[in-house]
Enzyme design. Sequence first.
Site, PDB file in Angstrom:
ATOM      1  N   LYS A 200       0.857  -1.190   0.000  1.00 27.76           N
ATOM      2  CA  LYS A 200       0.000   0.000   0.000  1.00 27.76           C
ATOM      3  C   LYS A 200       0.889   1.235   0.000  1.00 27.76           C
ATOM      4  CE  LYS A 200      -2.841   2.645   3.249  1.00 27.76           C
ATOM      5  NZ  LYS A 200      -4.066   2.634   4.049  1.00 27.76           N
ATOM      6  N   LYS A 202       0.965   5.171   0.671  1.00 23.09           N
ATOM      7  CA  LYS A 202       0.296   6.380   1.203  1.00 23.09           C
ATOM      8  C   LYS A 202       0.564   7.507   0.225  1.00 23.09           C
ATOM      9  CE  LYS A 202      -1.691   6.950   4.200  1.00 23.09           C
ATOM     10  NZ  LYS A 202      -3.154   7.004   4.333  1.00 23.09           N
ATOM     11  N   ASP A 230      -3.511   5.200  -1.398  1.00 19.83           N
ATOM     12  CA  ASP A 230      -4.443   5.856  -0.463  1.00 19.83           C
ATOM     13  C   ASP A 230      -4.071   7.326  -0.316  1.00 19.83           C
ATOM     14  OD1 ASP A 230      -6.046   6.695   1.590  1.00 19.83           O
ATOM     15  OD2 ASP A 230      -5.030   5.525   3.151  1.00 19.83           O
ATOM     16  N   PRO A 231      -4.733   8.222  -1.109  1.00 20.40           N
ATOM     17  CA  PRO A 231      -4.423   9.650  -0.966  1.00 20.40           C
ATOM     18  C   PRO A 231      -5.224  10.349   0.130  1.00 20.40           C
ATOM     19  CG  PRO A 231      -5.756   9.269  -2.934  1.00 20.40           C
ATOM     20  CD  PRO A 231      -5.641   7.955  -2.228  1.00 20.40           C
ATOM     21  N   ASN A 278     -11.365   4.119   4.996  1.00 19.12           N
ATOM     22  CA  ASN A 278     -11.334   4.237   6.458  1.00 19.12           C
ATOM     23  C   ASN A 278     -11.659   5.681   6.838  1.00 19.12           C
ATOM     24  OD1 ASN A 278      -8.268   4.486   5.485  1.00 19.12           O
ATOM     25  ND2 ASN A 278      -8.554   5.856   7.242  1.00 19.12           N
ATOM     26  N   HIS A 329      -7.723  -1.151   8.780  1.00 21.49           N
ATOM     27  CA  HIS A 329      -6.998   0.118   8.776  1.00 21.49           C
ATOM     28  C   HIS A 329      -6.039   0.172   9.957  1.00 21.49           C
ATOM     29  CE1 HIS A 329      -7.025   4.224  10.691  1.00 21.49           C
ATOM     30  NE2 HIS A 329      -6.532   4.529   9.516  1.00 21.49           N
ATOM     31  N   SER A 330      -5.048   1.031   9.834  1.00 23.39           N
ATOM     32  CA  SER A 330      -4.114   1.203  10.950  1.00 23.39           C
ATOM     33  C   SER A 330      -3.681   2.650  11.082  1.00 23.39           C
ATOM     34  CB  SER A 330      -2.886   0.312  10.684  1.00 23.39           C
ATOM     35  OG  SER A 330      -1.704   0.890  11.144  1.00 23.39           O
ATOM     36  N   ASN A 331      -3.325   3.014  12.288  1.00 21.82           N
ATOM     37  CA  ASN A 331      -2.619   4.258  12.605  1.00 21.82           C
ATOM     38  C   ASN A 331      -1.342   3.864  13.341  1.00 21.82           C
ATOM     39  OD1 ASN A 331      -3.625   6.880  11.918  1.00 21.82           O
ATOM     40  ND2 ASN A 331      -5.500   6.366  12.979  1.00 21.82           N
ATOM     41  N   HIS A 358       1.028  -0.049  10.759  1.00 23.20           N
ATOM     42  CA  HIS A 358       2.182   0.864  10.821  1.00 23.20           C
ATOM     43  C   HIS A 358       3.333   0.233  11.597  1.00 23.20           C
ATOM     44  CE1 HIS A 358      -0.652   3.959   9.560  1.00 23.20           C
ATOM     45  NE2 HIS A 358       0.195   4.939   9.750  1.00 23.20           N
TER      46      HIS A 358
HETATM   47  O1  GKR Z   1      -0.265   7.595   9.458  1.00 22.39           O
HETATM   48  O2  GKR Z   1      -0.168   9.259   8.062  1.00 22.39           O
HETATM   49  C1  GKR Z   1      -0.699   8.246   8.510  1.00 22.39           C
HETATM   50  C2  GKR Z   1      -1.933   7.719   7.841  1.00 22.39           C
HETATM   51  O3  GKR Z   1      -2.330   8.585   6.819  1.00 22.39           O
HETATM   52  C3  GKR Z   1      -3.052   7.528   8.837  1.00 22.39           C
HETATM   53  O4  GKR Z   1      -3.240   8.706   9.559  1.00 22.39           O
HETATM   54  C4  GKR Z   1      -4.336   7.094   8.208  1.00 22.39           C
HETATM   55  O5  GKR Z   1      -5.332   7.066   9.176  1.00 22.39           O
HETATM   56  O6  GKR Z   1      -3.271   5.003   7.761  1.00 22.39           O
HETATM   57  C5  GKR Z   1      -4.381   5.707   7.678  1.00 22.39           C
HETATM   58  C6  GKR Z   1      -5.151   5.497   6.408  1.00 22.39           C
HETATM   59  O7  GKR Z   1      -5.128   4.398   5.890  1.00 22.39           O
HETATM   60  O8  GKR Z   1      -5.846   6.409   5.941  1.00 22.39           O
HETATM   61 MG    MG Z   2      -6.673   5.027   4.468  1.00 19.79          MG
END
Ligand code: GKR
Ligand code: MG
Length: 433
Positions: A200, A202, A230-231, A278, A329-331, A358
């Site tokens: 994936k 980001k 995932d934008p 998410n 989903h994850s943070n 993450h």
């Molecule tokens: O950790 O910067 C990040 C992600 O963008 C996160 O905040 C998002 O919640 O991982 C997440 C996502 O899939 O959107």
């Molecule tokens: Mg996302």
Amino acid sequence: MQESVSTAGASRRPRISDVRVTPIAFRDPPLLNVVGVHEPWALRSIIEVETEDGRIGLGESYGDLETLANLAAAQTRLVGLDPYDTNGLLSRVYESVTGIEFTGQKFPSAGDKALASAFGAFEVAFLDLQGQIAGLPLYQLLGGAVRERVAYSAYLFYKFGRHKDDPGYPADEWGEALDHPQIVEQTRKMIDAYGFGSIKLKAGVFEPDFEIESLRALRRAFPNHPLRIDPNGGWSVDTTRRLMPQFDGLLEYLEDPVNSLDEMGEVASFSTLPLATNMVTVAFGHIPKTVRLGAVQVILSDHHYWGGLRATQALAHYGRVFDMGISMHSNSHLGISLAAMTHVGMTIPNLAYACDTHYPWQVEEVVVGGRDVFKFEAGSLAPPPGPGLGVRLDRSALAALHRQYLDCGIRKRDDAKEMRKYKPDWSSVRPRF
Ligand code: GKR
Ligand code: MG
């Protein structure tokens, strides 16, 4: 408040005698996203629910002030509950957070993320206790395993090499990733270390055509790994329409290209691939409109804000009702969350995609045994062995990470503010492209 009804045997079980919530901060690399860049410290809270006989159930949740206030409002009211009484837990948390008696009200169409997050944080700790008392791993309490391991994906980020201000710890091991070769190198390193079988990216950081070039470089380097982008709602509907032909045959799904449920519905009307979210469907109250618009084909579940592990299972049932795939989903998170994600992932038959995590971006831990507790094989994890979650709290690590929280000065994640240190005129307004 409704009095919870005792279940058979409950009178013999030890009750909750204490609940502790400890905010922590741990090192986080300068990862880029549509709103800005990660700060040097990520916040979480560690939840301990203790019984009269000294067992401790664990949970992990957000560490922002709103979450901490909601957890604090509920925590003393949980004393005296049977750890098997998650209905009693729900009414107490509901009433503490909303000030209204819980009578099984309809889920609000606006969502109830803060309430569900507070309940979910304690629910995991209650389930951990239940598992410890029963001598069963948590996934067995949740109905048993439907797979031997849970697959996770390589979660790539464009990133700076170092934080703007010296956080007082060494730079991370990943280096800078601001172009295609660096992203491919980051992926190779992550796949070599963890064995992930899907990828994936980001996005929402650079012009979308540049980011699609990164995807093409990844496709060339990893021809058999399913790809996602995932934008985080960084694109307009028109931009997404223009880009769509380039995704055919390249992506397994497109995650949150646009920033609202209505816009996702518009994109769905011309999308040639499944849309995942998410961001726009994050609560049970959002499901009717999501279904009406046909806006989402893959829900990225997250027990932290959907309301715990059983709610995650319920969400997976909705996936079967409405023909939506389920992933996760994850943070930024630590091992208590990873253990909970893995236990519930073991039990969801329609977990159709490798889950986000993450975890590779973190270096610190709060569980006994540290990061070695989690042994990724071919990108997948089995839950830590033992009853309940299978993890125990390392008190000296907890104290050190709490000290970092006290010292770091961050009380709410603010990636945009952090980005303004690099680009003073930075705005996180969406869509960016
Ligand atoms: O950790 O910067 C990040 C992600 O963008 C996160 O905040 C998002 O919640 O991982 C997440 C996502 O899939 O959107
Ligand atoms: Mg996302």
